[in-house]
Write a protein that holds these residues in place. Sequence first.
Motif, mmCIF file in Angstrom:
data_model
loop_
_atom_site.group_PDB
_atom_site.id
_atom_site.type_symbol
_atom_site.label_atom_id
_atom_site.label_comp_id
_atom_site.label_asym_id
_atom_site.label_seq_id
_atom_site.Cartn_x
_atom_site.Cartn_y
_atom_site.Cartn_z
ATOM 1 N N ARG A 8 21.752 25.796 21.458
ATOM 2 C CA ARG A 8 22.269 26.997 20.776
ATOM 3 C C ARG A 8 22.295 26.795 19.269
ATOM 4 O O ARG A 8 21.975 27.701 18.515
ATOM 5 C CB ARG A 8 23.648 27.349 21.324
ATOM 6 C CG ARG A 8 23.571 27.922 22.716
ATOM 7 C CD ARG A 8 24.925 28.260 23.262
ATOM 8 N NE ARG A 8 24.786 28.797 24.600
ATOM 9 C CZ ARG A 8 25.744 28.836 25.487
ATOM 10 N NH1 ARG A 8 26.939 28.365 25.187
ATOM 11 N NH2 ARG A 8 25.543 29.338 26.679
ATOM 12 N N TRP B 233 25.058 37.722 25.597
ATOM 13 C CA TRP B 233 25.303 36.351 26.016
ATOM 14 C C TRP B 233 25.945 36.347 27.392
ATOM 15 O O TRP B 233 26.781 37.187 27.691
ATOM 16 C CB TRP B 233 26.246 35.657 25.027
ATOM 17 C CG TRP B 233 25.759 35.665 23.629
ATOM 18 C CD1 TRP B 233 26.073 36.548 22.640
ATOM 19 C CD2 TRP B 233 24.836 34.747 23.028
ATOM 20 N NE1 TRP B 233 25.425 36.240 21.483
ATOM 21 C CE2 TRP B 233 24.651 35.136 21.695
ATOM 22 C CE3 TRP B 233 24.148 33.630 23.502
ATOM 23 C CZ2 TRP B 233 23.816 34.454 20.823
ATOM 24 C CZ3 TRP B 233 23.314 32.948 22.630
ATOM 25 C CH2 TRP B 233 23.161 33.355 21.316
ATOM 26 N N ASP C 283 27.421 33.610 30.754
ATOM 27 C CA ASP C 283 27.711 32.256 31.204
ATOM 28 C C ASP C 283 28.471 32.338 32.508
ATOM 29 O O ASP C 283 28.971 33.387 32.888
ATOM 30 C CB ASP C 283 28.526 31.493 30.166
ATOM 31 C CG ASP C 283 28.307 29.985 30.251
ATOM 32 O OD1 ASP C 283 27.613 29.520 31.186
ATOM 33 O OD2 ASP C 283 28.840 29.266 29.405
ATOM 34 N N CYS D 29 29.549 38.386 30.796
ATOM 35 C CA CYS D 29 28.649 38.550 29.656
ATOM 36 C C CYS D 29 29.402 39.226 28.513
ATOM 37 O O CYS D 29 30.410 39.904 28.726
ATOM 38 C CB CYS D 29 27.397 39.334 30.039
ATOM 39 S SG CYS D 29 27.691 41.008 30.596
ATOM 40 N N SER E 263 28.793 40.543 24.054
ATOM 41 C CA SER E 263 27.989 40.654 22.839
ATOM 42 C C SER E 263 28.952 40.946 21.703
ATOM 43 O O SER E 263 30.153 41.098 21.929
ATOM 44 C CB SER E 263 26.956 41.778 22.972
ATOM 45 O OG SER E 263 27.578 43.030 22.816
ATOM 46 N N GLN F 10 20.651 36.361 27.242
ATOM 47 C CA GLN F 10 20.726 34.906 27.177
ATOM 48 C C GLN F 10 21.399 34.368 28.422
ATOM 49 O O GLN F 10 22.453 34.849 28.824
ATOM 50 C CB GLN F 10 21.517 34.471 25.941
ATOM 51 C CG GLN F 10 21.707 32.982 25.801
ATOM 52 C CD GLN F 10 22.894 32.443 26.582
ATOM 53 O OE1 GLN F 10 23.861 33.117 26.827
ATOM 54 N NE2 GLN F 10 22.794 31.184 26.994
#
Length: 157
Positions: free
Chosen positions: A7, A28, A30, A73, A75, A118
Amino acid sequence: MIQKCRRFLWVKAHLKWTVAKCKNTVLWSDKSKFEVLFGKLGRHVIRTKEYKDNPGCYQRSVQKPASLMVWGCMSACGMGSLHIWKGTIKAERYIQVLERHMLPSRRHLFQGRPCIFQHDNARPHTASITTSWLHRRRIRVLKCHRTVFHFATVHFK
């Protein structure tokens, strides 16, 4: 640690992006695994015969802790969906998570504007069935090969 370095390299390569471009570009995601250590707790005894009743020799143990996976997620535009499931995830289930949670979050957060999705290099993310699904839906993915990120379908200068 490897993901943190990757990153960092990506950010370093995109230092010329404006704040507006950064805010309006990347979704993003994870996931994390949590083990739930309640329920049927047993006692495991580590002792010699002379210490058989000493409470300091007892240790709580769990045979098979329950586990939960949490995917989410976000942003700069806001938070996306959060999804929780039991057990591990394979590519087919990951695609279901993307369909039910990532796509609606992307529509809501970016309101039709293009964005880059991502995720890391976990096996369900890099499986051919997942990459084919992403490609068919024309979802731009921030990919990592070796230690440098690049864009799967669009290269920015």
